[in-house]
Design an enzyme around this catalytic site. Structure first.
Site, PDB file in Angstrom:
ATOM      1  N   GLY A  52       0.821  -1.205   0.000  1.00  0.00           N
ATOM      2  CA  GLY A  52       0.000   0.000   0.000  1.00  0.00           C
ATOM      3  C   GLY A  52       0.854   1.255   0.000  1.00  0.00           C
ATOM      4  O   GLY A  52       1.948   1.295  -0.577  1.00  0.00           O
ATOM      5  N   SER A  53       0.403   2.276   0.708  1.00  0.00           N
ATOM      6  CA  SER A  53       1.008   3.608   0.593  1.00  0.00           C
ATOM      7  C   SER A  53       2.420   3.726   1.156  1.00  0.00           C
ATOM      8  O   SER A  53       3.106   4.721   0.874  1.00  0.00           O
ATOM      9  CB  SER A  53       0.104   4.650   1.258  1.00  0.00           C
ATOM     10  OG  SER A  53      -1.105   4.771   0.532  1.00  0.00           O
ATOM     11  N   THR A  54       2.883   2.776   1.964  1.00  0.00           N
ATOM     12  CA  THR A  54       4.288   2.841   2.398  1.00  0.00           C
ATOM     13  C   THR A  54       5.215   2.708   1.185  1.00  0.00           C
ATOM     14  O   THR A  54       6.352   3.196   1.213  1.00  0.00           O
ATOM     15  CB  THR A  54       4.622   1.740   3.425  1.00  0.00           C
ATOM     16  OG1 THR A  54       4.156   0.478   2.932  1.00  0.00           O
ATOM     17  CG2 THR A  54       3.978   2.029   4.778  1.00  0.00           C
ATOM     18  N   PHE A  55       4.726   2.090   0.122  1.00  0.00           N
ATOM     19  CA  PHE A  55       5.533   1.944  -1.092  1.00  0.00           C
ATOM     20  C   PHE A  55       5.703   3.283  -1.810  1.00  0.00           C
ATOM     21  O   PHE A  55       6.591   3.429  -2.657  1.00  0.00           O
ATOM     22  CB  PHE A  55       4.896   0.928  -2.040  1.00  0.00           C
ATOM     23  CG  PHE A  55       5.800   0.506  -3.162  1.00  0.00           C
ATOM     24  CD1 PHE A  55       6.820  -0.409  -2.958  1.00  0.00           C
ATOM     25  CD2 PHE A  55       5.648   1.051  -4.439  1.00  0.00           C
ATOM     26  CE1 PHE A  55       7.661  -0.795  -3.987  1.00  0.00           C
ATOM     27  CE2 PHE A  55       6.484   0.674  -5.472  1.00  0.00           C
ATOM     28  CZ  PHE A  55       7.500  -0.255  -5.249  1.00  0.00           C
ATOM     29  N   LYS A  56       4.879   4.262  -1.471  1.00  0.00           N
ATOM     30  CA  LYS A  56       5.010   5.585  -2.085  1.00  0.00           C
ATOM     31  C   LYS A  56       6.367   6.209  -1.763  1.00  0.00           C
ATOM     32  O   LYS A  56       6.833   7.099  -2.477  1.00  0.00           O
ATOM     33  CB  LYS A  56       3.870   6.495  -1.621  1.00  0.00           C
ATOM     34  CG  LYS A  56       2.498   6.072  -2.185  1.00  0.00           C
ATOM     35  CD  LYS A  56       1.365   6.874  -1.584  1.00  0.00           C
ATOM     36  CE  LYS A  56       0.028   6.405  -2.153  1.00  0.00           C
ATOM     37  NZ  LYS A  56      -1.131   7.079  -1.531  1.00  0.00           N
TER      38      LYS A  56
END
Length: 589
Positions: free
Chosen positions: A305-309
């Site tokens: 999810g958004s931690t990959f951003k």
């Protein structure tokens, strides 16, 4: 007549020389065996009359970075019988069945079995072994042995692992460092007569065992406890299936803590940590045990999810396709080919800079970054960041990243990858990759093993690990740290903020497969100090009930962990210009 006499005489002479030759050969052979081969046959004769019993070596301890013992040994006994030496089999059977608390039929079968030595029971408590010795049962042998013992029961169970009945490692660090931890067994040698009875006058010869090496690991027992308590608390509060936590030094890869709750009791590793069904089949129980032993931080993959951003941001900054002041507009979605991909804020964030976009965790902003990068460049950075190879952590069973093949990444795949969906990685891979992006661009190998020492305390080996420099430029790393500090101080990660400390981080909420199950994973990745990261932490909460957003559920848990961990690690508060001015003003009053 004369001819016949000559013939008989010839036969006698031939026979004489033949017999002489045979006797000479026999004497020569006998001399060869008695003189040249005397040692060989002497040893064979001795071996024929020797009985050997092993003395188990103590396995090396596992200690944390401060010398606290996490895996130790307890003295136990192995009870055996020598059939030929038993004088009163009925007494032996009755006494052993009573003291060992075994069925009499089981003991009888082993006592009556005709063999040189038959084991009755192993891992017998020392007190029981001493009681058996006190009975002075002829033909019964009680030998010293060791059993693995874990002082903290379930602490770091899925990291430390456990040993089998033969004291060999089965999972975790116990199996990874088995060659170092295993000692060398000793021997007890006794002489027997032709009937297999031990000759007391010959006594015993002992070959003493060699204790295994002690393993020192980077884990900190206190930090592991802090993290486990926090993980158990949120698992109960949110009725989650599992909670995983990693705490690591991003500069050198030393892991301070790795938690996977529910843990299990290392002293009873074959007892399930959940209440099993009454009609559970053996194969079903084994499946549950295998699942219980799994270390989700390294064995299981998930959509980050958004931690990959964080990774998308680093690639975009490094490629030069975005600056912190670039302008974007979010109407609540972005159309890619024939797909309308939503932002988590369906009403949209409106006009925003890139800095605001990462603070808001805005999907359309990151979709745009992915499209600007393109599949070729994005994939190049996956390889450069080390995302597509295993981390090399010193634990068995590490899973690899599950990523689209480059040729299969279309516009839609590119869009979903950019905000952390449609592929899977392990928690340890995420922590390791982000570490390289915030520490100035050096990818380190996450690890527990620090060094091994022998029984005399001398260091036999200090482990070293490869480092890969140039993951990103120092400028990109510094910009990324600054952006992620804003996420915690002003953005979606505000619930992880701690007054006086500079913390960077990123929240995430991802949906598990199949999407129809409506199950979510809430996570938060944080590090401190933001300007010079010394510790990085990740918490992953699987299937929290009720509110499931990472910023709401996971970020406060990391805040709680950091509140304990940062002062403990000697990481002080960040002195800001505002704090300096306040101190000056207070001093002037």
């Amino acid at each position: 007549m004369q001819h016949l006499k000559l013939y008989q005489k010839g036969k006698i002479v031939f026979l004489f020389f033949a017999v002489t030759a045979i006797l000479t050969a026999a004497c020569g052979r006998l001399a060869y065996l008695m003189i040249v081969q005397s040692d060989y046959y002497g040893k064979k004769a001795q071996a024929l009359h020797e009985r050997e019993r092993s003395i188990k070596a103590a396995r090396g301890k596992i200690v944390d970075r401060n010398g606290i013992v996490l895996a130790d040994n307890r003295s136990v006994c192995t009870v055996s019988v020598i059939h030929s030496q038993i004088r009163d089999p009925e007494r032996v059977i009755a006494e052993l069945a009573e003291l060992l608390e075994l069925p009499e039929d089981t003991v009888r079968k082993r006592v009556e079995k005709v063999s040189s030595i038959e084991r009755i029971s192993s891992n017998v408590p020392k007190e029981t072994g001493d009681a058996i010795l006190a009975r002075q049962l002829e033909g019964v042998k009680v030998d010293e042995d060791y059993r693995r013992y874990y002082p903290y029961d379930s602490l770091a169970s899925k990291v430390i692992g456990f040993t089998g009945g033969d004291n060999q490692g089965i999972v975790g660090l116990e199996v990874r460092y088995d060659d170092w931890l295993s000692g060398e067994d000793g021997k007890i040698l006794t002489m027997t007569n032709a009937y297999g009875q031990e000759l007391e006058q010959e006594g015993e010869r002992r070959q003493e065992p060699v204790t295994g090496n002690q393993l020192t690991i980077s884990m900190d027992c206190n930090l592991q406890m802090y993290c486990e308590q926090a993980a158990q608390k949120v698992m109960l509060e949110k009725n989650a299936d599992e909670v995983s936590v990693i705490l690591m030094n991003p500069q050198n890869g030393e892991i301070f803590a790795m938690v996977n709750v529910p843990e299990y009791n290392l002293n009873e590793p074959f007892t399930l940590n959940v209440e099993p069904a009454s009609d559970l089949k053996e194969s079903e129980k084994q499946d549950l045990l295998n699942q219980m032993w799994r270390n989700a931080c390294i064995n299981d993959t998930y959509e980050p999810g958004s931690t990959f951003k964080i990774i998308t941001t680093a690639a975009a900054l490094e490629q030069g396709v975005v600056t912190v002041n670039d302008s974007f507009y979010c109407p609540g979605y972005k159309i890619v080919e024939d797909r309308r991909i939503r932002c988590h804020k369906t009403t949209g964030h409106g006009a925003e800079t890139f800095t605001q976009g990462i603070m808001n965790s805005c999907n359309p902003v990151f979709i745009e970054l992915g499209l600007r990068l393109g599949a070729e460049n994005f994939y190049h950075y996956f390889e450069q960041f080390g995302l597509l190879r295993k981390t090399g952590i010193d634990l068995p069973g590490e899973a690899a990243t599950i990523m689209h093949k480059k040729e299969n990444i279309g516009q839609v795949e590119l869009a979903t990858i950019s905000f952390g969906q449609s592929f899977q990685i392990t928690p340890i891979q995420l922590v390791t990759t982000v570490s390289s992006l915030i520490n100035g661009g050096t990818r380190v190998v996450p690890h527990f093993g620090v060094s091994v020492q022998n029984a005399e305390g001398e260091t036999r080996k200090t482990f070293s690990y490869d480092e890969t420099e140039g993951t990103v430029s120092t400028a990109t790393s510094k910009t990324l740290c600054d952006l992620l500090e804003h996420v915690v101080s002003e953005g979606t990660g505000k619930k992880a903020a701690i007054e006086g400390f500079s913390i960077g981080g990123k929240t995430a909420t991802s949906q598990t497969l199949p999407r129809s199950d409506h199950k979510y994973i809430a996570s938060f990745l944080g590090f401190a100090p933001a300007e010079d990261p010394q510790v990085i932490g990740l918490i992953v909460i699987d299937n929290p009930q009720g509110v499931y957003y990472g910023g709401t559920v996971a970020a406060p848990v990391m805040k709680e962990i950091f509140e304990n961990a940062l002062p403990y690690l000697g990481i002080g508060k960040t002195v800001t210009e505002q704090m300096q001015q306040e101190e000056i003003a207070a001093g002037s009053r």
